[in-house]
Write a protein that holds these residues in place. Structure first.
Motif, PDB file in Angstrom:
ATOM      1  N   ARG A   7      30.457 -45.914  14.686  1.00 14.68           N
ATOM      2  CA  ARG A   7      30.661 -44.658  15.637  1.00 14.68           C
ATOM      3  C   ARG A   7      32.117 -45.078  16.383  1.00 14.68           C
ATOM      4  NH1 ARG A   7      26.105 -41.513  16.617  1.00 14.68           N
ATOM      5  NH2 ARG A   7      27.685 -40.267  17.373  1.00 14.68           N
ATOM      6  N   PHE A   8      32.569 -44.442  17.150  1.00 13.91           N
ATOM      7  CA  PHE A   8      33.582 -44.700  18.185  1.00 13.91           C
ATOM      8  C   PHE A   8      33.529 -45.646  19.168  1.00 13.91           C
ATOM      9  CE2 PHE A   8      36.762 -44.179  21.513  1.00 13.91           C
ATOM     10  CZ  PHE A   8      37.993 -44.515  20.817  1.00 13.91           C
ATOM     11  N   ASN A   9      32.236 -45.348  19.870  1.00 11.79           N
ATOM     12  CA  ASN A   9      31.486 -46.292  20.924  1.00 11.79           C
ATOM     13  C   ASN A   9      30.487 -46.895  20.152  1.00 11.79           C
ATOM     14  OD1 ASN A   9      31.863 -43.209  22.396  1.00 11.79           O
ATOM     15  ND2 ASN A   9      32.522 -45.092  23.422  1.00 11.79           N
TER      16      ASN A   9
ATOM     17  N   PRO B  76      31.171 -56.930  17.954  1.00 12.28           N
ATOM     18  CA  PRO B  76      29.960 -57.625  17.425  1.00 12.28           C
ATOM     19  C   PRO B  76      29.033 -56.592  17.049  1.00 12.28           C
ATOM     20  CG  PRO B  76      30.790 -58.926  19.272  1.00 12.28           C
ATOM     21  CD  PRO B  76      31.472 -57.329  19.260  1.00 12.28           C
ATOM     22  N   LEU B  77      28.811 -55.367  17.788  1.00 10.63           N
ATOM     23  CA  LEU B  77      27.958 -54.513  17.469  1.00 10.63           C
ATOM     24  C   LEU B  77      28.064 -53.717  16.014  1.00 10.63           C
ATOM     25  CD1 LEU B  77      27.122 -52.999  20.989  1.00 10.63           C
ATOM     26  CD2 LEU B  77      25.499 -54.340  19.489  1.00 10.63           C
ATOM     27  N   ASP B  78      29.263 -53.791  15.525  1.00  8.12           N
ATOM     28  CA  ASP B  78      29.387 -53.178  14.305  1.00  8.12           C
ATOM     29  C   ASP B  78      29.272 -54.055  13.386  1.00  8.12           C
ATOM     30  OD1 ASP B  78      31.032 -51.480  15.696  1.00  8.12           O
ATOM     31  OD2 ASP B  78      33.038 -52.394  15.247  1.00  8.12           O
TER      32      ASP B  78
ATOM     33  N   ALA C 294      37.395 -42.669   7.718  1.00  3.53           N
ATOM     34  CA  ALA C 294      36.372 -41.688   8.602  1.00  3.53           C
ATOM     35  C   ALA C 294      35.260 -42.491   9.176  1.00  3.53           C
ATOM     36  CB  ALA C 294      35.915 -40.708   7.503  1.00  3.53           C
ATOM     37  N   TYR C 295      35.173 -42.300  10.475  1.00  4.33           N
ATOM     38  CA  TYR C 295      34.068 -42.536  11.227  1.00  4.33           C
ATOM     39  C   TYR C 295      33.157 -41.617  11.909  1.00  4.33           C
ATOM     40  CZ  TYR C 295      37.261 -41.807  15.214  1.00  4.33           C
ATOM     41  OH  TYR C 295      38.102 -41.282  16.018  1.00  4.33           O
ATOM     42  N   ASP C 296      32.143 -41.958  12.560  1.00  4.80           N
ATOM     43  CA  ASP C 296      31.077 -40.852  13.287  1.00  4.80           C
ATOM     44  C   ASP C 296      30.638 -40.209  11.937  1.00  4.80           C
ATOM     45  OD1 ASP C 296      31.219 -42.102  15.718  1.00  4.80           O
ATOM     46  OD2 ASP C 296      32.339 -40.433  16.559  1.00  4.80           O
TER      47      ASP C 296
ATOM     48  N   GLY D  69      41.118 -49.182   9.748  1.00  4.33           N
ATOM     49  CA  GLY D  69      41.217 -47.683   9.987  1.00  4.33           C
ATOM     50  C   GLY D  69      40.657 -47.157  11.287  1.00  4.33           C
ATOM     51  N   LEU D  70      39.656 -48.112  11.772  1.00  2.00           N
ATOM     52  CA  LEU D  70      39.165 -47.450  13.043  1.00  2.00           C
ATOM     53  C   LEU D  70      40.000 -47.520  14.341  1.00  2.00           C
ATOM     54  CD1 LEU D  70      36.009 -46.556  13.948  1.00  2.00           C
ATOM     55  CD2 LEU D  70      35.681 -48.892  14.582  1.00  2.00           C
ATOM     56  N   PRO D  71      40.155 -46.640  14.978  1.00  6.80           N
ATOM     57  CA  PRO D  71      41.038 -46.651  16.044  1.00  6.80           C
ATOM     58  C   PRO D  71      40.569 -47.236  17.329  1.00  6.80           C
ATOM     59  CG  PRO D  71      40.134 -44.468  16.160  1.00  6.80           C
ATOM     60  CD  PRO D  71      39.590 -45.115  14.778  1.00  6.80           C
ATOM     61  N   ARG D  72      40.055 -48.464  17.231  1.00  7.95           N
ATOM     62  CA  ARG D  72      39.709 -49.355  18.333  1.00  7.95           C
ATOM     63  C   ARG D  72      39.542 -50.842  17.796  1.00  7.95           C
ATOM     64  NH1 ARG D  72      34.392 -50.819  17.439  1.00  7.95           N
ATOM     65  NH2 ARG D  72      32.947 -49.110  16.820  1.00  7.95           N
TER      66      ARG D  72
END
Length: 390
Positions: A274-276, A46-48, A247-249, A39-42
């Motif tokens: 986060r988105f970034n 690797p940082l995730d 939901a993110y951020d 569900g994350l729009p990107r």
């Protein structure tokens, strides 16, 4: 006058479980005939995965991470496997996958000690022979009499999906022996039954699974055993309602604390990102503060890993605490009989301020942690009865 028993509790060790780890593309592609993914729009980064490792390190917990492994199929094992993907005949992940990217993700996953893998799924759904998504309960078939009827379960199909999951998992060389199962989209209480649980758990038990957590199970209460597998519902309410899976951020500063109804906090990987991705760790302190605040609730503690949490839950649910002649007597016999892992004779008990233990018969006791209103002690017991004097 306050009852002395109100000042004593065996706390629930809260364990964090974050579904849908492992997707490469995070976008919800259901409108295009694909899976819901994370569900994350990107694309995931690797940082995730580093966020998972750093959060686990900060709260000293191995976070349960149920894996979706369809995107990792660099061998095209899923080609021709009808029902498992949205493109069964032309599946060609081998030509699509960015191996350098996948290896960077793999290195982050394997490079720390604070992720514990769990079985989740392949493509997080059941698809028809043309690749159309039927629904997202990957291991079950809708009942033709209606979706409120008991689902259809095919043990051979279940085995096929598990075999393919482990073919990809072992092919990549993931290092952990998996001991946890989390079924995509859960187990509806009204549409599943004990027979399905028995057949599924028998197969999972043969594969070394000890723990099974989902949002809902077809049994009442917060704990049950099937074929030596401990089954526990996940909690998901942070501020009076569940956190949306996509939901993110999120800023956890606004969350309420949990009530210790269960021992598993169920959320999603995306909720902690986060988105970034470069900004993921900027919210780490807020998450750590939340879990520290949760640890101040009498009746809860923060788990080390799923085994720690479940072991403590056996003692919490099945021990009997009484007060005799001013002493705290803990009968462990029922808990020890039910435990599915027998080699850990350690549990934790909390006493509110003003009640200070002086000695412990039947076990070795030491202070584990101190909080504003109570202290928690670790007890390593020698038999099935512990007596604590004050």
């Amino acid at each position: 006058m306050e009852n002395i028993l109100d000042k004593i509790t065996i706390p629930s060790a809260l364990q964090l479980c974050l579904d849908d780890v492992g997707w490469h593309d995070g976008r919800d592609l259901r409108t295009e005939g694909g899976p819901s993914r994370s569900g994350l729009p990107r694309d995931h980064h690797p940082l995730d995965y580093r966020m998972l490792q750093e959060l686990g390190r900060a709260i000293d917990m191995k976070i349960v991470c149920p894996l979706c492994l369809g995107d990792w199929d660099k061998w095209n094992y899923l080609r021709g496997e009808v029902g498992i993907t949205n493109n069964p005949y032309n599946w060609d992940r081998a030509s699509e996958i960015d191996l350098d990217y996948a290896k960077a993700c793999f290195d982050e996953m394997e490079g720390g000690e604070y992720i514990e893998y769990a079985i989740h799924g392949l493509h997080h759904g059941r698809y028809d022979e043309n690749g159309k998504l039927v629904w997202e309960k990957e291991y079950f078939i809708p009942n033709p009499e209606g979706r409120n009827k008991t689902v259809v379960f095919d043990i051979d199909d279940f085995r096929r999906r598990l075999d393919l999951f482990f073919k990809i998992y072992n092919g990549w060389g993931f290092s952990q022996k998996i001991r946890i199962f989390v079924s995509p989209c859960g187990m509806g209480r009204k549409t599943f039954n004990d027979d399905i649980m028995e057949r599924m758990s028998a197969e999972l038990s043969e594969r070394g699974i000890k723990y099974w957590t989902n949002g809902v199970f077809p049994f009442e209460g917060n704990f049950n055993m099937y074929n030596n597998i401990a089954c526990m519902p996940k909690m998901g309410e942070m501020f009076g309602k569940e956190i949306p899976w996509q939901a993110y951020d999120i800023d956890p500063t606004y969350f309420d604390t949990f009530k210790p109804d269960s021992n598993v906090i169920g959320m999603h990987w995306t909720n902690f990102l986060r988105f970034n991705p470069e900004n993921n760790l900027k919210r780490l302190d807020e998450w750590v503060t939340y879990f520290k605040r949760q640890s101040e609730v009498f009746g809860t503690m923060i788990s080390k890993d799923m085994g720690f949490s479940v072991n403590q839950q056996f003692y919490r649910l099945f021990s009997n605490i009484s007060v005799e002649e001013g002493k705290c007597v803990i009968d462990l016999s029922n808990a020890l009989e039910k435990k599915n892992v027998k080699d850990n004779n350690v549990f934790y008990i909390s006493f509110k301020n003003g009640l200070v233990p002086a000695s412990c018969e039947g076990g070795e006791m030491k202070l584990y942690e101190t909080h504003k209103e109570f202290s928690t002690y670790e007890i390593k017991h020698a038999n099935d009865k512990v007596v604590i004097s004050f």
